[in-house]
Design an enzyme around this catalytic site. Structure first.
Site, mmCIF file in Angstrom:
data_model
loop_
_atom_site.group_PDB
_atom_site.id
_atom_site.type_symbol
_atom_site.label_atom_id
_atom_site.label_comp_id
_atom_site.label_asym_id
_atom_site.label_seq_id
_atom_site.Cartn_x
_atom_site.Cartn_y
_atom_site.Cartn_z
ATOM 1 N N ASP A 79 1.082 -1.038 -0.356
ATOM 2 C CA ASP A 79 0.035 0.120 -0.407
ATOM 3 C C ASP A 79 0.366 1.030 -0.450
ATOM 4 O OD1 ASP A 79 1.044 -0.843 2.620
ATOM 5 O OD2 ASP A 79 -1.063 -0.821 3.368
ATOM 6 N N ASN A 148 -7.172 -2.473 14.426
ATOM 7 C CA ASN A 148 -8.505 -2.838 13.950
ATOM 8 C C ASN A 148 -8.521 -4.158 12.642
ATOM 9 O OD1 ASN A 148 -7.653 -1.679 11.920
ATOM 10 N ND2 ASN A 148 -9.041 -0.020 11.355
ATOM 11 N N HIS A 150 -7.176 -4.108 9.934
ATOM 12 C CA HIS A 150 -6.806 -3.985 8.713
ATOM 13 C C HIS A 150 -6.156 -4.212 8.502
ATOM 14 C CE1 HIS A 150 -4.752 0.026 9.965
ATOM 15 N NE2 HIS A 150 -3.718 -0.531 9.282
ATOM 16 N N GLU A 155 -10.002 -1.754 5.225
ATOM 17 C CA GLU A 155 -9.719 -1.640 6.522
ATOM 18 C C GLU A 155 -11.579 -2.097 6.606
ATOM 19 O OE1 GLU A 155 -9.131 0.417 8.531
ATOM 20 O OE2 GLU A 155 -7.853 2.304 7.685
HETATM 21 C C1 GLP Z 1 -0.221 0.783 8.793
HETATM 22 C C2 GLP Z 1 0.094 -0.693 7.319
HETATM 23 C C3 GLP Z 1 -0.510 -1.813 7.058
HETATM 24 C C4 GLP Z 1 0.494 -2.503 8.965
HETATM 25 C C5 GLP Z 1 0.138 -1.188 9.688
HETATM 26 C C6 GLP Z 1 0.182 -1.971 11.191
HETATM 27 O O1 GLP Z 1 -1.662 1.643 8.745
HETATM 28 N N1 GLP Z 1 -0.936 -0.051 5.873
HETATM 29 O O2 GLP Z 1 0.291 -2.278 6.863
HETATM 30 O O3 GLP Z 1 0.632 -4.118 8.484
HETATM 31 O O4 GLP Z 1 0.099 0.230 9.636
HETATM 32 O O5 GLP Z 1 1.988 -0.656 11.758
HETATM 33 P P1 GLP Z 1 2.610 -1.000 12.829
HETATM 34 O O6 GLP Z 1 3.472 -2.290 12.318
HETATM 35 O O7 GLP Z 1 3.420 0.055 12.843
HETATM 36 O O8 GLP Z 1 1.868 -1.571 13.876
#
Ligand code: GLP
Length: 545
Positions: A79, A148, A150, A155
């Site tokens: 993404d 949440n 995602h 989402e």
């Molecule tokens: C972002 C990314 C996700 C990732 C999430 C969790 O929203 N788009 O791909 O899994 O964050 O991030 P973290 O590993 O910093 O908790």
């Protein structure tokens, strides 16, 4: 409103629980390295966020040590924010260059990240999908997970676009990701993301989760139905998903509820089956609803403090087809498990309370080294639990009601309507009733002196009389032991268990009860006292989950 796409057991999620974040990073890097060694032109799907950073460091080190080669590797990132330029330090292009690409021998042209400044997002997303297709699909997709649930930027939503698309970020994600920006207003409100179907097309998926703030997401992934409300839950339909998480993110805390006639005990068992919390409330026997509501209220309080994966309930009475009917508690064909599940939104399992206690002893108590045992709970009546091959044996619903096997066909009347049930002779109430009768008939005895204090006797007083060589108490005890041992011998003949475990307040007498009982039993079988004592019910109930 949630859309349930597929309601099934977990299909392919393998879980690796690591001790800490470092171990997660090493384990994940080893899996990636294994794939690169067997396929030098592997296509990797990569993720951003803080979680994969440790894994990227490990991979960079492996590359510098020449253990793995990225020369021909192709990557596609999950993404990118929209709009954002690639030189913005918060862009995922910047992130990937900094944490991985600049440290390894990858050909930058082989690294594909959605363009956060593209003019036409539809075309950008379409081309991205086409490029993945042209490369023969993704061999390994790395994923993180949002709080949440995602995945990428998919989402929770009623409608989920399954292929790469532009999406609005939820307030929850904007808030969670604001830690990387100067302030929350700078977080882009949209993003381009692979869709769930894009992700599920990968041949293999590894999902990384670390820390307490991911515990809820991990739990929901494992427990929730497959639903667009929880995008991560959709990974459950993929046949090769490995969740690599640490102990903090993977907590298997379960609530055990032990419903008794006077009090309801609650306990929390952690993932190593250790009792980490207990409490109790008086049993509200006014009505079925009030009783259930009191359990729900207490469970909710506990759920607020611990991440709970499910609830086990031990109840007196008989459970047939999930419906509970009990004598002293307002349950009559009550769908206890179903009601609690609906009100608490967690998996709930129910079993008879004596069965739960037996399960607890067999898994974590006196019977933990044997595969089969009979647990005998001596109290007002006699409860029993049969463990065969380390599992509760419930028969068609009421197996284990050992207090009601008949030892005298024309004997004393029992509350169950039958005559001569074992509990009329070998329960603690039966012992004390006989002791009181003998005390009244022998007013000069030591037992009578104790009886006279309150016009009744308790177990402690009875064993006190035995210790004081009261011949009347001894006579009563001999008679009691005769009935108790006869019943136990019969159980041994029927089940031939590896062990008999005795429970109930009377077992506090320890060897004063155990030694003379063992002397009377001809079978060579260990007879032990419950190790978990009053906690057996809550521990066993939690172990149902
Ligand atoms: C972002 C990314 C996700 C990732 C999430 C969790 O929203 N788009 O791909 O899994 O964050 O991030 P973290 O590993 O910093 O908790």
């Amino acid at each position: 409103m949630s859309v349930i796409i597929y309601n099934s057991e977990v299909v392919g999620v393998k879980i690796i629980v690591c001790n800490d974040y470092n171990e997660i990073s090493k384990t994940a890097a080893d899996i990636v390295a294994g794939i690169l060694k067997s396929k030098p032109k592997a296509v990797l799907g990569l993720a951003t966020g803080s979680t994969p950073v440790g894994m990227y460091n490990e991979l960079a080190e492996k590359n510098q040590n020449k253990e793995i080669d990225f020369k021909d590797v192709v990557t596609f990132n999950l993404d990118e924010y929209y709009p954002i330029s690639s030189d913005n330090p918060q862009s995922y292009r910047y992130f990937m260059n900094k944490h991985l690409f600049n440290k390894i021998n990858i050909n930058m042209e082989n690294t594909h990240i959605l363009n956060g400044m593209c003019k036409d997002t539809d075309i950008e997303c379409y081309n991205f999908e086409k490029m993945i297709e042209k490369q023969g699909g993704i061999d390994l997709q790395i994923l993180g997970i949002g709080q949440n649930g995602h995945i990428g930027f998919n989402e929770p939503d009623v409608t989920l676009n399954s292929r790469t698309h532009l999406t609005d970020l939820t307030e929850n994600t904007i808030e969670a990701n604001s830690r990387f920006f100067e302030n929350v207003s700078e977080v882009p409100r949209q993003a381009l993301t692979m869709g769930i179907a894009t992700i599920l097309s990968a041949k293999k998926i590894i999902l990384l989760a670390s820390g307490r703030n991911k515990c809820k997401a991990v739990k929901e992934l494992m427990n929730s139905k497959i639903s667009t409300d929880n995008p991560a839950s959709m990974l459950k339909v993929h046949p090769d998903v490995t969740l690599i998480c640490d102990k903090e993110a993977y907590s298997n805390n379960r609530i055990g509820v032990d419903i008794g006639g006077t009090e309801i005990k609650f306990g929390v068992l952690d993932d190593s089956d250790k009792l980490i919390y207990k409490t109790d409330i008086p049993t509200n026997t006014d009505s079925e609803d009030e009783l259930i509501n009191s359990i729900v209220k207490k469970c909710k309080e506990i759920i607020d403090c611990y991440y709970i994966s499910g609830i086990g309930v031990g109840t007196p009475g008989i459970i047939k087809n999930g419906l509970v009917t009990a004598a002293n508690i307002p349950f009559s064909n009550t769908d206890l498990g179903g009601k609690l599940e609906e009100l608490l939104n967690l998996p709930v399992k129910t079993s008879n309370d004596a069965n739960c206690a037996a399960l607890a002893e067999s898994k974590c108590g006196s019977g933990k080294n044997v595969n089969s045992m009979v647990m005998i709970s001596l109290g007002t009546g006699i409860g029993g639990g049969l463990i065969i091959d380390n599992k509760i044996y419930e028969g068609c619903g009421k197996a284990g009601e050992i207090g009601h096997f008949v030892i005298d066909y024309d004997g004393k009347k029992c509350s169950c309507g039958t005559k001569g049930c074992w509990e009329q002779y070998a329960s603690v109430s039966a012992l004390l009733k006989n002791a009181e009768f003998a005390a009244k008939n022998n007013p000069d005895s030591y037992l009578a002196q104790l009886y006279m204090k309150k016009n009744k006797l308790n177990g402690i007083q009875f064993f006190d009389a035995l210790k004081n060589n009261c011949s009347i108490a001894k006579e009563v005890f001999e008679d009691y032991l005769g009935y108790l041992s006869t019943g136990i011998e019969s159980l041994i003949n029927i089940f031939d268990p590896e062990m008999i475990v005795l429970a109930g307040g009377i077992t506090n007498a320890g060897d004063d009860l155990l030694m003379p009982l063992i002397d009377r039993i001809s079978a060579e079988i260990p007879i032990e006292i419950s190790a978990l004592k009053g906690d057996a019910g809550i521990v066993g109930a939690a172990l149902l989950i």
